[in-house]
Design a protein around this motif. Structure first.
Motif, mmCIF file in Angstrom:
data_model
loop_
_atom_site.group_PDB
_atom_site.id
_atom_site.type_symbol
_atom_site.label_atom_id
_atom_site.label_comp_id
_atom_site.label_asym_id
_atom_site.label_seq_id
_atom_site.Cartn_x
_atom_site.Cartn_y
_atom_site.Cartn_z
ATOM 1 N N LYS A 10 0.834 -1.204 0.000
ATOM 2 C CA LYS A 10 0.000 0.000 0.000
ATOM 3 C C LYS A 10 0.876 1.263 0.000
ATOM 4 N N GLY A 11 0.280 2.371 -0.386
ATOM 5 C CA GLY A 11 1.021 3.637 -0.431
ATOM 6 C C GLY A 11 1.644 3.978 0.917
ATOM 7 N N GLY A 12 2.903 4.378 0.887
ATOM 8 C CA GLY A 12 3.558 4.911 2.078
ATOM 9 C C GLY A 12 4.036 3.906 3.107
ATOM 10 N N VAL A 13 3.961 2.603 2.799
ATOM 11 C CA VAL A 13 4.322 1.607 3.823
ATOM 12 C C VAL A 13 5.832 1.411 3.997
ATOM 13 N N GLY A 14 6.619 1.834 2.989
ATOM 14 C CA GLY A 14 8.078 1.680 3.091
ATOM 15 C C GLY A 14 8.709 0.900 1.943
ATOM 16 N N LYS A 15 8.030 0.801 0.816
ATOM 17 C CA LYS A 15 8.551 0.027 -0.334
ATOM 18 C C LYS A 15 9.887 0.581 -0.824
ATOM 19 N N THR A 16 9.943 1.907 -0.993
ATOM 20 C CA THR A 16 11.157 2.515 -1.536
ATOM 21 C C THR A 16 12.327 2.351 -0.560
ATOM 22 N N THR A 17 12.046 2.568 0.720
ATOM 23 C CA THR A 17 13.083 2.416 1.750
ATOM 24 C C THR A 17 13.632 0.984 1.731
ATOM 25 N N LEU A 18 12.729 0.011 1.647
ATOM 26 C CA LEU A 18 13.160 -1.394 1.643
ATOM 27 C C LEU A 18 13.870 -1.761 0.348
ATOM 28 N N THR A 38 9.657 2.172 -10.601
ATOM 29 C CA THR A 38 8.664 2.264 -11.684
ATOM 30 C C THR A 38 7.502 3.162 -11.262
ATOM 31 N N ASP A 39 7.621 3.756 -10.078
ATOM 32 C CA ASP A 39 6.543 4.609 -9.561
ATOM 33 C C ASP A 39 6.643 5.982 -10.225
ATOM 34 N N PRO A 40 5.561 6.441 -10.895
ATOM 35 C CA PRO A 40 5.658 7.770 -11.524
ATOM 36 C C PRO A 40 6.027 8.853 -10.498
ATOM 37 N N VAL A 245 7.443 -6.494 7.560
ATOM 38 C CA VAL A 245 6.542 -5.727 8.416
ATOM 39 C C VAL A 245 7.323 -4.510 8.882
ATOM 40 N N ASN A 246 6.837 -3.357 8.500
ATOM 41 C CA ASN A 246 7.596 -2.133 8.757
ATOM 42 C C ASN A 246 6.918 -1.294 9.833
ATOM 43 N N ARG A 247 7.712 -0.474 10.479
ATOM 44 C CA ARG A 247 7.230 0.449 11.526
ATOM 45 C C ARG A 247 6.571 -0.311 12.673
ATOM 46 N N VAL A 248 7.198 -1.404 13.077
ATOM 47 C CA VAL A 248 6.693 -2.162 14.228
ATOM 48 C C VAL A 248 7.111 -1.414 15.501
ATOM 49 N N VAL A 281 10.809 -4.691 10.789
ATOM 50 C CA VAL A 281 11.626 -3.477 10.911
ATOM 51 C C VAL A 281 10.922 -2.545 11.902
ATOM 52 N N PRO A 282 11.623 -2.109 12.944
ATOM 53 C CA PRO A 282 10.947 -1.272 13.947
ATOM 54 C C PRO A 282 10.656 0.134 13.439
ATOM 55 N N LEU A 283 9.714 0.779 14.083
ATOM 56 C CA LEU A 283 9.486 2.198 13.850
ATOM 57 C C LEU A 283 10.745 2.928 14.307
ATOM 58 N N LEU A 284 11.346 3.669 13.393
ATOM 59 C CA LEU A 284 12.596 4.369 13.715
ATOM 60 C C LEU A 284 12.281 5.825 14.056
ATOM 61 N N PRO A 285 13.168 6.472 14.810
ATOM 62 C CA PRO A 285 12.901 7.869 15.166
ATOM 63 C C PRO A 285 12.762 8.760 13.933
ATOM 64 N N GLU A 286 13.438 8.358 12.858
ATOM 65 C CA GLU A 286 13.429 9.176 11.646
ATOM 66 C C GLU A 286 13.463 8.256 10.441
ATOM 67 N N GLY A 287 12.811 8.665 9.341
ATOM 68 C CA GLY A 287 12.852 7.860 8.112
ATOM 69 C C GLY A 287 14.287 7.786 7.599
ATOM 70 N N PRO A 288 14.818 6.563 7.386
ATOM 71 C CA PRO A 288 16.226 6.463 6.994
ATOM 72 C C PRO A 288 16.451 6.820 5.518
HETATM 73 N N1 LIG Z 1 10.849 1.905 9.814
HETATM 74 C C1 LIG Z 1 10.607 3.193 9.609
HETATM 75 N N2 LIG Z 1 10.567 4.073 10.631
HETATM 76 C C2 LIG Z 1 10.325 5.369 10.418
HETATM 77 N N3 LIG Z 1 10.086 5.913 9.212
HETATM 78 C C3 LIG Z 1 10.097 5.102 8.154
HETATM 79 C C4 LIG Z 1 10.359 3.711 8.286
HETATM 80 N N4 LIG Z 1 10.316 3.151 7.039
HETATM 81 C C5 LIG Z 1 10.033 4.162 6.193
HETATM 82 N N5 LIG Z 1 9.914 5.330 6.845
HETATM 83 C C6 LIG Z 1 9.582 6.644 6.266
HETATM 84 O O1 LIG Z 1 8.215 6.574 5.822
HETATM 85 C C7 LIG Z 1 8.014 7.323 4.645
HETATM 86 C C8 LIG Z 1 7.450 6.407 3.560
HETATM 87 O O2 LIG Z 1 8.450 5.437 3.207
HETATM 88 P P1 LIG Z 1 8.686 5.019 1.689
HETATM 89 O O3 LIG Z 1 8.798 6.214 0.827
HETATM 90 O O4 LIG Z 1 9.791 4.044 1.698
HETATM 91 O O5 LIG Z 1 7.282 4.301 1.427
HETATM 92 P P2 LIG Z 1 6.645 3.830 0.023
HETATM 93 O O6 LIG Z 1 5.856 2.620 0.335
HETATM 94 O O7 LIG Z 1 7.716 3.706 -0.987
HETATM 95 O O8 LIG Z 1 5.709 5.062 -0.311
HETATM 96 P P3 LIG Z 1 4.974 5.333 -1.725
HETATM 97 O O9 LIG Z 1 3.797 4.402 -1.755
HETATM 98 O O10 LIG Z 1 4.577 6.768 -1.606
HETATM 99 O O11 LIG Z 1 5.956 5.056 -2.796
HETATM 100 C C9 LIG Z 1 9.360 7.910 4.286
HETATM 101 O O12 LIG Z 1 9.440 9.206 4.808
HETATM 102 C C10 LIG Z 1 10.343 6.987 5.001
HETATM 103 O O13 LIG Z 1 11.571 7.629 5.300
#
Ligand SMILES: Nc1ncnc2c1ncn2[C@@H]1O[C@H](COP(=O)(O)OP(=O)(O)OP(=O)(O)O)[C@@H](O)[C@H]1O
Ligand SMILES: [Mg+2]
Length: 306
Positions: A10-18, A38-40, A245-248, A281-288
Motif C-alpha cells: 500500500k502507499g507509504g508503507v516503506g517500499k522505496t526504503t526497503l 517504476t513509480d511515476p 513488516v515495517n514500523r513495528v 523493521v521497527p518504527l525508527l525515530p526518523e525515516g532512513p
Molecule cells: N521503519 C521506519 N521508521 C520510520 N520511518 C520510516 C520507516 N520506514 C520508512 N519510513 C519513512 O516513511 C516514509 C514512507 O516510506 P517510503 O517512501 O519508503 O514508502 P513507500 O511505500 O515507498 O511510499 P509510496 O507508496 O509513496 O511510494 C518515508 O518518509 C520513510 O523515510
C-alpha cells in the motif's frame, strides 16, 4: 534469492526504503545489483540521497539505480517511429504523423505499455549485466497491473499479428491474380512476433525467477489490501516471498506508542501466521535516507538471514 524482486504494498508503507536497503545489501554481498523505480512519483533518488534518471547509474560500488518512466519511453518510441517513417511517407505528411503519435503518447494504456517495455529491457539485462534486479513499485494496484500485463498483452499482440497475416494473405491473393506473386518480407509482422515473444518470455520469467516482497505496516486496513494482493499474485502464478513488516512499535513502550503496539499485535500475529517468513523493521525515530542511515535496516535484513 530470486534474480528479480518486486517490493509491493500500500502507499507509504516503506517500499522505496526497503528496495534501497535490499539493493545495498545485495551489492555488499558482491552481487551487481540494479534498483529501479517504476513509480511515476519517484522517490528512490531521495531515499538513496542522490539524483537518478532513466539510465542505470552506479551510486555506490556494485549498486546501480534508475528511475524509469512510461512517458519518457513512449516519447523516445515516437521519435524512433517518426525517424523510420521519414523514409516511407511523403515529407508533407510527416508533421501530421508526428502530431498523431504525440497525442497517442497520452492515450490510455500507452504509458503503461511503454513502462512495461522499459522494464522488460532491464529484466533482459539480468544476469548478463546485473546479478539482481530490485523493483521499487508504485502502490499495490499499479504493481499488480504491471506484473499481470505481460500475460494480457501476449494474446492481444497475437490478435494483431493474425489480422496482419490475413491482410497480407488478401494482398498476396490479388497480387497472384495480377501475376505478381513474389514473397516479400513483412517487417511489421516480424516486429509483432518479436514483441509477442519478448512478452511471453517475460511472463515465463515472472513465474520462475521473480518474487514479490509485500511490505506491510501492522494496521488492519493495510493488511486487508495485502491479503487481496496475495490472492492476485497467487492467481497470476507469481511467488510471494517474505513479507516485510515495517514500523513495528518495539515491545515495552508506554503511552501512545504502547497503545499502538497493542493495536499492532493482532495484525502482526495474522501476518506471521499467513507468511512463512517475515522480516520485522521497527518504527525508527526518523525515516532512513542515504546509504549510512539505511545501515540500520540492512543490519535487520542480515539478521533475518537475507
Ligand atoms: N521503519 C521506519 N521508521 C520510520 N520511518 C520510516 C520507516 N520506514 C520508512 N519510513 C519513512 O516513511 C516514509 C514512507 O516510506 P517510503 O517512501 O519508503 O514508502 P513507500 O511505500 O515507498 O511510499 P509510496 O507508496 O509513496 O511510494 C518515508 O518518509 C520513510 O523515510
Ligand atoms: Mg515509494
Amino acid at each position: 534469492m530470486s534474480e528479480l524482486r518486486f517490493l509491493g504494498g500500500k502507499g507509504g508503507v516503506g517500499k522505496t526504503t526497503l528496495a534501497a536497503a535490499i539493493g545495498l545489501r545485495e551489492a555488499r554481498r558482491g552481487l551487481r545489483t540494479l534498483v529501479v523505480s517504476t513509480d511515476p512519483a519517484h522517490s528512490l533518488g531521495d531515499v538513496l540521497g542522490t539524483g537518478l534518471g532513466e539510465e542505470p547509474r552506479e551510486v555506490v560500488p556494485g549498486l546501480w539505480a534508475a528511475e524509469i518512466s512510461g512517458r519518457g519511453q513512449a516519447r523516445r518510441r515516437v521519435e524512433q517511429i517518426v525517424a523510420d517513417a521519414a523514409d516511407a511517407v511523403p515529407r508533407e505528411v510527416l508533421p501530421a504523423v508526428r502530431a498523431h503519435l504525440e497525442r497517442a503518447v497520452d492515450s490510455p494504456g500507452t504509458v503503461e505499455a511503454a513502462l512495461l517495455d522499459r522494464l522488460t529491457e532491464l529484466v533482459e539485462r539480468v544476469p548478463a549485466d546485473f546479478d539482481r534486479l530490485v523493483v521499487d513499485s508504485a502502490p499495490t494496484g499499479h504493481m499488480l497491473r504491471l506484473l499481470t500485463l505481460p500475460e494480457l498483452v501476449t494474446p492481444w499482440i497475437e490478435g494483431l499479428a493474425g489480422q496482419r497475416r490475413r491482410s497480407r494473405d488478401t494482398d498476396r491473393m490479388f497480387a497472384g491474380m495480377l501475376g505478381r506473386g513474389e514473397e516479400t518480407p513483412d517487417p511489421l509482422l516480424a516486429r509483432l512476433h518479436a514483441r509477442r515473444d519478448r512478452m511471453a518470455a517475460l511472463h515465463r520469467r515472472l513465474r520462475t525467477d521473480a518474487e514479490v516482497n509485500l511490505v506491510v505496516v501492522p494496521e488492519r486496513v493495510v493488511w486487508a489490501e495485502t491479503v487481496r494482493a496475495l490472492d492476485v499474485l497467487g492467481g497470476a502464478g507469481i511467488a510471494a516471498g517474505a513479507a516485510v513488516v515495517n514500523r513495528v512499535v518495539p515491545a515495552g513502550e508506554t503511552g501512545l506508542l504502547g497503545a499502538r503496539r497493542v493495536a499492532q499485535t493482532e495484525v502482526l500475529d495474522a501476518v506471521r501466521a499467513r507468511f512463512g517468513a517475515t522480516v520485522e523493521v521497527p518504527l525508527l525515530p526518523e525515516g532512513p535516507t542515504g546509504p549510512d542511515a539505511l545501515g540500520t535496516v540492512i543490519d535487520i535484513l542480515v539478521d533475518a538471514g537475507w
